[in-house]
Design a protein around this motif. Structure first.
Motif, PDB file in Angstrom:
ATOM      1  N   CYS A   1       0.853  -1.192   0.000  1.00  0.00           N
ATOM      2  CA  CYS A   1       0.000   0.000   0.000  1.00  0.00           C
ATOM      3  C   CYS A   1       0.885   1.235   0.000  1.00  0.00           C
ATOM      4  N   ALA A   2       0.495   2.229  -0.760  1.00  0.00           N
ATOM      5  CA  ALA A   2       1.194   3.513  -0.752  1.00  0.00           C
ATOM      6  C   ALA A   2       0.882   4.243   0.548  1.00  0.00           C
ATOM      7  N   PRO A   3       1.702   5.205   0.950  1.00  0.00           N
ATOM      8  CA  PRO A   3       1.461   5.904   2.220  1.00  0.00           C
ATOM      9  C   PRO A   3       0.090   6.555   2.328  1.00  0.00           C
ATOM     10  N   ALA A   4      -0.434   7.083   1.222  1.00  0.00           N
ATOM     11  CA  ALA A   4      -1.763   7.706   1.243  1.00  0.00           C
ATOM     12  C   ALA A   4      -2.775   6.878   0.464  1.00  0.00           C
TER      13      ALA A   4
ATOM     14  N   THR B   1       4.138   5.897  11.625  1.00  0.00           N
ATOM     15  CA  THR B   1       5.483   5.583  11.131  1.00  0.00           C
ATOM     16  C   THR B   1       5.369   4.657   9.932  1.00  0.00           C
ATOM     17  N   TYR B   2       6.082   5.012   8.869  1.00  0.00           N
ATOM     18  CA  TYR B   2       6.057   4.261   7.613  1.00  0.00           C
ATOM     19  C   TYR B   2       7.439   3.716   7.268  1.00  0.00           C
ATOM     20  N   HIS B   3       7.476   2.513   6.737  1.00  0.00           N
ATOM     21  CA  HIS B   3       8.608   2.162   5.890  1.00  0.00           C
ATOM     22  C   HIS B   3       8.197   2.638   4.503  1.00  0.00           C
ATOM     23  N   GLY B   4       8.625   3.839   4.176  1.00  0.00           N
ATOM     24  CA  GLY B   4       8.196   4.475   2.940  1.00  0.00           C
ATOM     25  C   GLY B   4       9.310   4.703   1.948  1.00  0.00           C
ATOM     26  N   GLY B   5      10.538   4.317   2.315  1.00  0.00           N
ATOM     27  CA  GLY B   5      11.681   4.494   1.428  1.00  0.00           C
ATOM     28  C   GLY B   5      12.029   3.215   0.687  1.00  0.00           C
ATOM     29  N   THR B   6      12.998   3.315  -0.196  1.00  0.00           N
ATOM     30  CA  THR B   6      13.330   2.211  -1.096  1.00  0.00           C
ATOM     31  C   THR B   6      14.348   1.229  -0.524  1.00  0.00           C
TER      32      THR B   6
ATOM     33  N   ALA C   1       9.924   8.820  -2.603  1.00  0.00           N
ATOM     34  CA  ALA C   1       9.695  10.198  -2.174  1.00  0.00           C
ATOM     35  C   ALA C   1       8.431  10.794  -2.777  1.00  0.00           C
ATOM     36  N   ASP C   2       8.136  10.501  -4.021  1.00  0.00           N
ATOM     37  CA  ASP C   2       6.946  11.076  -4.650  1.00  0.00           C
ATOM     38  C   ASP C   2       5.674  10.648  -3.923  1.00  0.00           C
ATOM     39  N   LEU C   3       5.584   9.376  -3.590  1.00  0.00           N
ATOM     40  CA  LEU C   3       4.396   8.877  -2.894  1.00  0.00           C
ATOM     41  C   LEU C   3       4.313   9.431  -1.478  1.00  0.00           C
ATOM     42  N   PHE C   4       5.462   9.601  -0.832  1.00  0.00           N
ATOM     43  CA  PHE C   4       5.440  10.144   0.528  1.00  0.00           C
ATOM     44  C   PHE C   4       5.038  11.619   0.521  1.00  0.00           C
TER      45      PHE C   4
ATOM     46  N   GLU D   1       2.909  12.911  -1.486  1.00  0.00           N
ATOM     47  CA  GLU D   1       1.450  12.909  -1.592  1.00  0.00           C
ATOM     48  C   GLU D   1       0.811  12.796  -0.209  1.00  0.00           C
ATOM     49  N   LEU D   2       1.376  11.953   0.635  1.00  0.00           N
ATOM     50  CA  LEU D   2       0.872  11.819   2.012  1.00  0.00           C
ATOM     51  C   LEU D   2       0.990  13.133   2.766  1.00  0.00           C
ATOM     52  N   LEU D   3       2.151  13.762   2.688  1.00  0.00           N
ATOM     53  CA  LEU D   3       2.385  15.005   3.420  1.00  0.00           C
ATOM     54  C   LEU D   3       1.433  16.107   2.960  1.00  0.00           C
ATOM     55  N   ASP D   4       1.183  16.165   1.674  1.00  0.00           N
ATOM     56  CA  ASP D   4       0.267  17.176   1.152  1.00  0.00           C
ATOM     57  C   ASP D   4      -1.185  16.869   1.506  1.00  0.00           C
ATOM     58  N   SER D   5      -1.534  15.593   1.582  1.00  0.00           N
ATOM     59  CA  SER D   5      -2.921  15.200   1.806  1.00  0.00           C
ATOM     60  C   SER D   5      -3.309  15.210   3.279  1.00  0.00           C
TER      61      SER D   5
END
Length: 284
Positions: free
Chosen positions: A126-129, A148-153, A165-168, A170-174
């Motif tokens: 699943c993507a962060p958002a 807390t996410y494992h959101g990096g590669t 980073a692009d998907l993360f 989106e989370l920060l903006d949303s």
């Protein structure tokens, strides 16, 4: 005998793991198969807390995650029960994107004592958002709970479609109202994630694995690529973390490299304690 504390003490470790024994064995087996790492740290709460207490860690977070639907509620309950017998343990909760009623699963966990959420994006696919976990994120916002996410590669997910980073961003903006942390300094896109920590008030990073003395050996990342000035500048957004007990080296190696930098006391207090306390919403 000297009783003087090191710059590490007192500390909060916001990135550890506790799982039922069979699940932990499966996780470790998968990691060993993927990376070749071998693990010898104890996996019981008592064994983990003995290591943490000896190091000067006063509070720590246990981060759960599940790889398939139908497991999260029982794991959350188990971890919250572990915390009832500990003065140090702060349990997080998780939910799978394919679970039915993700909102209720998270609400039940928070009502049972969970202090935040954890998502392992590559494992949980699943993507962060991700829209499928939006109900869970809304409950976290309602409870003012961090995620807390494992959101990096890193260390093996450079081609994974659920991280980066692009998907993360989106989370920060949303979800600007939710405190979110990308573990492992956002490796391997550390420059982008450091910019997020600079630009977004709700963005945090933890140093887990990426800033250890074994980072180059275990994940082909050079901690020196993050200069002292960056840690000083962003010490209110960067916090220590370890991944204990799933680290293939002694616990001291997670902090030894940071301590060797000889930073100012105020920076160390942020990295090892104050930033995590703020992220976790503690009163200390």
């Amino acid at each position: 005998m000297s009783t003087e504390r090191t710059p590490f003490e007192p500390a909060i470790d916001p990135h550890t793991h506790q799982f039922p024994e069979r699940l932990m064995d499966a996780i470790r087996g998968s990691l060993t198969e993927e990376t070749g790492w071998e693990f010898d740290h104890p996996v019981t709460r008592a064994g983990i807390e003995e290591i943490l207490a000896a190091a000067g860690v006063e509070r720590y977070v246990a981060l759960p995650y599940v790889h398939e639907a139908g497991m999260a509620a029982d794991l959350n309950t188990w971890l919250c029960k572990q915390a009832t017998g500990s003065e140090r343990l702060l349990p997080f909760a998780t939910v799978h994107p394919e679970d039915e009623n993700t909102k209720q699963i998270v609400r039940d966990a928070f009502e049972s004592g969970a202090r935040g959420l954890k998502f392992h994006c590559p494992v949980q696919e699943c993507a962060p958002a991700d829209p499928r976990i939006e109900p869970a994120l809304s409950v976290a916002a309602e409870y003012n709970a961090p995620i807390t996410y494992h959101g990096g590669t890193a260390p093996m997910f450079e081609d994974n479609p659920y991280v980066g980073a692009d998907l993360f961003e989106e989370l920060l903006d949303s979800y600007p109202e939710i405190r979110v942390c990308c573990a492992h300094m956002g490796t391997y896109e550390t420059d982008r994630f450091i910019e997020f920590a600079r630009e977004y008030d709700n963005a945090y990073l933890d140093t887990t694995f990426a800033m250890s003395t074994r980072a180059e050996e275990t994940m082909s990342f050079e901690p020196a690529s993050i200069p002292d000035e960056r840690l000083i500048e962003l010490s209110e957004s960067i916090m220590y973390g370890s991944d204990l007990p799933n680290i293939p080296y002694p616990y001291r190696e997670e902090r030894a490299g940071l301590l060797a930098r000889d930073l100012e006391k105020e920076t160390y207090r942020d990295l090892f304690y104050r930033t995590a306390a703020e992220y976790l919403g503690l009163d200390e």
